[in-house]
Write a protein that holds these residues in place. Structure first.
Motif, PDB file in Angstrom:
ATOM      1  N   ASP A 176     -74.490 113.146 -56.405  1.00  0.00           N
ATOM      2  CA  ASP A 176     -73.125 112.984 -56.179  1.00  0.00           C
ATOM      3  C   ASP A 176     -72.686 113.633 -55.287  1.00  0.00           C
ATOM      4  O   ASP A 176     -71.662 114.120 -54.475  1.00  0.00           O
ATOM      5  N   THR A 214     -67.263 119.573 -54.406  1.00  0.00           N
ATOM      6  CA  THR A 214     -66.981 118.270 -53.397  1.00  0.00           C
ATOM      7  C   THR A 214     -68.035 117.020 -53.460  1.00  0.00           C
ATOM      8  O   THR A 214     -69.231 117.294 -54.233  1.00  0.00           O
ATOM      9  N   ARG A 215     -67.332 116.103 -53.628  1.00  0.00           N
ATOM     10  CA  ARG A 215     -68.736 114.638 -53.474  1.00  0.00           C
ATOM     11  C   ARG A 215     -68.468 114.506 -51.850  1.00  0.00           C
ATOM     12  O   ARG A 215     -67.613 114.641 -51.489  1.00  0.00           O
ATOM     13  N   HIS A 216     -69.500 113.729 -51.688  1.00  0.00           N
ATOM     14  CA  HIS A 216     -69.562 112.590 -50.182  1.00  0.00           C
ATOM     15  C   HIS A 216     -68.140 112.604 -50.687  1.00  0.00           C
ATOM     16  O   HIS A 216     -68.023 111.098 -51.237  1.00  0.00           O
ATOM     17  N   GLY A 217     -67.348 112.291 -49.010  1.00  0.00           N
ATOM     18  CA  GLY A 217     -66.504 111.925 -48.416  1.00  0.00           C
ATOM     19  C   GLY A 217     -65.197 112.675 -48.859  1.00  0.00           C
ATOM     20  O   GLY A 217     -63.986 112.878 -48.350  1.00  0.00           O
ATOM     21  N   HIS A 218     -65.844 113.823 -48.970  1.00  0.00           N
ATOM     22  CA  HIS A 218     -64.335 115.607 -49.259  1.00  0.00           C
ATOM     23  C   HIS A 218     -64.441 115.724 -47.353  1.00  0.00           C
ATOM     24  O   HIS A 218     -65.219 115.342 -46.962  1.00  0.00           O
ATOM     25  N   SER A 269     -71.675 117.129 -52.490  1.00  0.00           N
ATOM     26  CA  SER A 269     -72.069 117.039 -50.900  1.00  0.00           C
ATOM     27  C   SER A 269     -73.014 118.072 -50.805  1.00  0.00           C
ATOM     28  O   SER A 269     -72.628 118.360 -49.062  1.00  0.00           O
ATOM     29  N   ARG A 282     -59.698 113.102 -58.053  1.00  0.00           N
ATOM     30  CA  ARG A 282     -59.388 113.074 -56.870  1.00  0.00           C
ATOM     31  C   ARG A 282     -58.247 114.475 -57.149  1.00  0.00           C
ATOM     32  O   ARG A 282     -57.637 113.858 -57.400  1.00  0.00           O
TER      33      ARG A 282
END
Length: 174
Positions: free
Chosen positions: A7, A107-111, A9, A75
């Motif tokens: 999860d 950080t996760r994907h989409g950050h 990044s 978030r």
């Protein structure tokens, strides 16, 4: 390590906890004295772990749990209206006393960025209470890369504001 590993990044999970920050990122190290004594430590620690510091510093937080703990998805949103940027993170680890409180999130994907931040409040042997932030990050989005030099300035301003928030909370405890 944890079941949410895929999860994240970025590959260097946990590096901000060791202080051995990886190359290829901007590094941030900030340390400030925020108070004195165990009462100050405990109230600042609770504000940090319970997201209160972030909220009082102007970040909108949506977290899966009331307190930071390993695996909790968070978030963060900063900015106003259409300029509000949402940032998905996940807590990698948390420390809950007796002399240190804090957490690391990545950080996760989409950050918009890639990297990790560790926030800590610690009681020193002389009774002083210290707040520290250790982070490494780099922008992902093209426009974030374009705004390059602005991001470290904003990040430094943010961590200084976090320190002031915790100092005010600690002063109330005294």
């Amino acid at each position: 390590m944890n079941h949410h590993g895929d999860d994240y990044s970025y590959p260097e999970q946990g590096a901000s906890r060791t202080g051995e920050l990886p190359p290829g990122y901007r590094h941030l190290r900030h340390r400030a004295r925020i108070g004195h004594g165990r009462a100050a430590l405990e109230v600042a620690g609770a504000a940090l772990l319970g997201w209160r510091m972030h909220r009082l510093a102007g970040v909108r937080i949506e977290a899966e749990a009331e307190e930071a703990a390993a695996g909790v998805a968070v978030r963060c949103a900063i900015g106003v209206g259409p300029l509000r940027a949402g940032a998905p993170n996940r807590v990698l680890a948390a420390v809950t006393g007796p002399d240190r409180y804090g957490f690391t999130y990545g950080t996760r994907h989409g950050h918009l960025g890639r990297g990790e931040e560790t926030f800590l409040v610690e009681l020193a042997p002389d009774g002083s209470v210290w707040f520290s932030v250790t982070a490494f990050s780099r922008p992902v989005a093209w426009w974030a890369r374009l705004a390059g030099p602005l991001f470290p300035l904003l990040q430094h301003a943010f961590v200084r504001r976090c320190g002031r928030v915790l100092a005010a909370i600690a002063a109330d405890a005294a």
